[in-house]
Motif scaffolding. Sequence first.
Motif, PDB file in Angstrom:
ATOM      1  N   LYS A  21       0.803  -1.213   0.000  1.00 12.22           N
ATOM      2  CA  LYS A  21       0.000   0.000   0.000  1.00 12.22           C
ATOM      3  C   LYS A  21       0.839   1.268   0.000  1.00 12.22           C
ATOM      4  N   SER A  22       2.063   1.160  -0.441  1.00 10.35           N
ATOM      5  CA  SER A  22       2.922   2.344  -0.468  1.00 10.35           C
ATOM      6  C   SER A  22       2.446   3.301  -1.558  1.00 10.35           C
ATOM      7  N   LEU A  23       2.891   4.539  -1.467  1.00 12.10           N
ATOM      8  CA  LEU A  23       2.543   5.531  -2.477  1.00 12.10           C
ATOM      9  C   LEU A  23       3.078   5.119  -3.843  1.00 12.10           C
ATOM     10  N   ARG A  24       4.295   4.576  -3.871  1.00 11.16           N
ATOM     11  CA  ARG A  24       4.879   4.144  -5.148  1.00 11.16           C
ATOM     12  C   ARG A  24       4.021   3.059  -5.802  1.00 11.16           C
ATOM     13  N   VAL A  25       3.574   2.089  -5.026  1.00 12.87           N
ATOM     14  CA  VAL A  25       2.734   1.018  -5.567  1.00 12.87           C
ATOM     15  C   VAL A  25       1.423   1.599  -6.092  1.00 12.87           C
ATOM     16  N   LEU A  26       0.809   2.485  -5.328  1.00 14.33           N
ATOM     17  CA  LEU A  26      -0.428   3.128  -5.769  1.00 14.33           C
ATOM     18  C   LEU A  26      -0.218   3.883  -7.071  1.00 14.33           C
ATOM     19  N   LEU A  27       0.856   4.661  -7.136  1.00 20.26           N
ATOM     20  CA  LEU A  27       1.139   5.429  -8.352  1.00 20.26           C
ATOM     21  C   LEU A  27       1.394   4.524  -9.552  1.00 20.26           C
ATOM     22  N   LEU A  28       2.144   3.438  -9.344  1.00 22.01           N
ATOM     23  CA  LEU A  28       2.426   2.525 -10.453  1.00 22.01           C
ATOM     24  C   LEU A  28       1.167   1.815 -10.936  1.00 22.01           C
ATOM     25  N   LYS A  29       0.304   1.417 -10.021  1.00 21.84           N
ATOM     26  CA  LYS A  29      -0.961   0.782 -10.429  1.00 21.84           C
ATOM     27  C   LYS A  29      -1.817   1.754 -11.234  1.00 21.84           C
ATOM     28  N   LEU A  30      -1.931   2.970 -10.733  1.00 17.63           N
ATOM     29  CA  LEU A  30      -2.705   3.984 -11.451  1.00 17.63           C
ATOM     30  C   LEU A  30      -2.047   4.346 -12.786  1.00 17.63           C
ATOM     31  N   ALA A  31      -0.718   4.386 -12.791  1.00 16.46           N
ATOM     32  CA  ALA A  31       0.003   4.708 -14.029  1.00 16.46           C
ATOM     33  C   ALA A  31      -0.263   3.649 -15.094  1.00 16.46           C
ATOM     34  N   TRP A  32      -0.224   2.380 -14.708  1.00 15.37           N
ATOM     35  CA  TRP A  32      -0.460   1.305 -15.689  1.00 15.37           C
ATOM     36  C   TRP A  32      -1.891   1.364 -16.217  1.00 15.37           C
ATOM     37  N   ALA A  33      -2.861   1.485 -15.320  1.00 18.76           N
ATOM     38  CA  ALA A  33      -4.260   1.526 -15.752  1.00 18.76           C
ATOM     39  C   ALA A  33      -4.526   2.748 -16.632  1.00 18.76           C
ATOM     40  N   SER A  34      -3.994   3.890 -16.236  1.00 16.45           N
ATOM     41  CA  SER A  34      -4.181   5.114 -17.021  1.00 16.45           C
ATOM     42  C   SER A  34      -3.466   5.032 -18.360  1.00 16.45           C
ATOM     43  N   PHE A  35      -2.281   4.447 -18.351  1.00 14.78           N
ATOM     44  CA  PHE A  35      -1.515   4.269 -19.585  1.00 14.78           C
ATOM     45  C   PHE A  35      -2.315   3.456 -20.600  1.00 14.78           C
ATOM     46  N   VAL A  36      -2.816   2.306 -20.187  1.00 15.99           N
ATOM     47  CA  VAL A  36      -3.571   1.443 -21.109  1.00 15.99           C
ATOM     48  C   VAL A  36      -4.824   2.165 -21.591  1.00 15.99           C
ATOM     49  N   TYR A  37      -5.552   2.777 -20.681  1.00 13.85           N
ATOM     50  CA  TYR A  37      -6.785   3.478 -21.046  1.00 13.85           C
ATOM     51  C   TYR A  37      -6.519   4.609 -22.033  1.00 13.85           C
ATOM     52  N   HIS A  38      -5.556   5.470 -21.711  1.00  9.70           N
ATOM     53  CA  HIS A  38      -5.319   6.657 -22.533  1.00  9.70           C
ATOM     54  C   HIS A  38      -4.633   6.339 -23.863  1.00  9.70           C
ATOM     55  N   ILE A  39      -3.802   5.307 -23.907  1.00 11.99           N
ATOM     56  CA  ILE A  39      -3.220   4.907 -25.197  1.00 11.99           C
ATOM     57  C   ILE A  39      -4.332   4.427 -26.129  1.00 11.99           C
ATOM     58  N   TRP A  40      -5.241   3.615 -25.600  1.00 14.68           N
ATOM     59  CA  TRP A  40      -6.350   3.125 -26.422  1.00 14.68           C
ATOM     60  C   TRP A  40      -7.262   4.290 -26.831  1.00 14.68           C
ATOM     61  N   GLU A  41      -7.491   5.211 -25.914  1.00 15.11           N
ATOM     62  CA  GLU A  41      -8.309   6.381 -26.232  1.00 15.11           C
ATOM     63  C   GLU A  41      -7.645   7.224 -27.336  1.00 15.11           C
ATOM     64  N   GLU A  42      -6.325   7.400 -27.246  1.00 14.28           N
ATOM     65  CA  GLU A  42      -5.602   8.169 -28.264  1.00 14.28           C
ATOM     66  C   GLU A  42      -5.683   7.476 -29.622  1.00 14.28           C
ATOM     67  N   ARG A  43      -5.563   6.179 -29.615  1.00 10.79           N
ATOM     68  CA  ARG A  43      -5.682   5.408 -30.857  1.00 10.79           C
ATOM     69  C   ARG A  43      -7.055   5.640 -31.487  1.00 10.79           C
ATOM     70  N   ASN A  44      -8.108   5.562 -30.679  1.00 13.73           N
ATOM     71  CA  ASN A  44      -9.470   5.772 -31.184  1.00 13.73           C
ATOM     72  C   ASN A  44      -9.697   7.219 -31.605  1.00 13.73           C
ATOM     73  N   ARG A  45      -9.134   8.144 -30.880  1.00 18.01           N
ATOM     74  CA  ARG A  45      -9.247   9.563 -31.227  1.00 18.01           C
ATOM     75  C   ARG A  45      -8.677   9.815 -32.627  1.00 18.01           C
ATOM     76  N   ARG A  46      -7.551   9.190 -32.912  1.00 16.43           N
ATOM     77  CA  ARG A  46      -6.923   9.376 -34.225  1.00 16.43           C
ATOM     78  C   ARG A  46      -7.736   8.727 -35.337  1.00 16.43           C
ATOM     79  N   ILE A  47      -8.303   7.569 -35.067  1.00 15.16           N
ATOM     80  CA  ILE A  47      -9.079   6.872 -36.086  1.00 15.16           C
ATOM     81  C   ILE A  47     -10.418   7.547 -36.336  1.00 15.16           C
ATOM     82  N   PHE A  48     -11.158   7.857 -35.273  1.00 13.28           N
ATOM     83  CA  PHE A  48     -12.537   8.294 -35.417  1.00 13.28           C
ATOM     84  C   PHE A  48     -12.721   9.813 -35.475  1.00 13.28           C
ATOM     85  N   ARG A  49     -11.785  10.571 -34.922  1.00 10.48           N
ATOM     86  CA  ARG A  49     -11.908  12.034 -34.935  1.00 10.48           C
ATOM     87  C   ARG A  49     -10.896  12.706 -35.855  1.00 10.48           C
ATOM     88  N   GLY A  50      -9.856  11.973 -36.227  1.00  9.91           N
ATOM     89  CA  GLY A  50      -8.795  12.576 -37.024  1.00  9.91           C
ATOM     90  C   GLY A  50      -7.983  13.580 -36.222  1.00  9.91           C
TER      91      GLY A  50
END
Length: 148
Positions: A78-107
Motif C-alpha cells: 500500500k505504499s505511495l509508489r505502488v499506488l502510483l504505479l498501479k494507477l500509471a499502468w491503468a491510465s496508460f492502457v486506457y489513454h493509449i487506447w483512447e488516443e488510438r481511437n481519437r486518431r481513427i474516429f476524430r482525425g
Amino acid sequence: MAVLNRLPTLDRLRRMGLSEDDRCILCGDGQEDRDHIFAGCYYSKQIWVSLLHSCKVTRLTMDWDAELRWLCTCLKGKSLRVLLLKLAWASFVYHIWEERNRRIFRGDSRDCNGLLNCIRETIRIRVQGKVTCIDDVNRQLGIAWGIL
C-alpha cells in the motif's frame, strides 16, 4: 479487455475482413496488435518510460507479457509508489487506447507530452488526499507528481 487480448485492434479487424490496413495508427510503423500498441510502439514506449521515471523506476525491457508479469509480481502493498504505479499502468492502457481511437474516429491527435500530461492529471486527481505517510521517499514522489 487489453489483458485478455480482446481489443478490436487493426490486425484482428483485418483477420475478420473488416479492415485492409493493419499499420499502427500511433507510430505508423509495425502491425497494430495489442503487444505492439502497448509495448512495441515508439509513441507508447515514450509515455510508459516517462511514467515509470516519474515513479522513480527504471525498466529496460518493454514487452507486454514481461511488463504484466512484473506488475503482478512487484506491485503489492500500500505504499505511495505502488499506488502510483498501479494507477500509471491503468491510465496508460486506457489513454493509449483512447488516443488510438481519437486518431481513427476524430482525425485528431496529441503529441507524447500532451497525452502524458493528461495521464498525469488523471493520476493526480485520483491520488489527491490519499497521501498519509510523508517520509522522504513519499515526499519525492509527491513532488514529482505534483500532489504535495
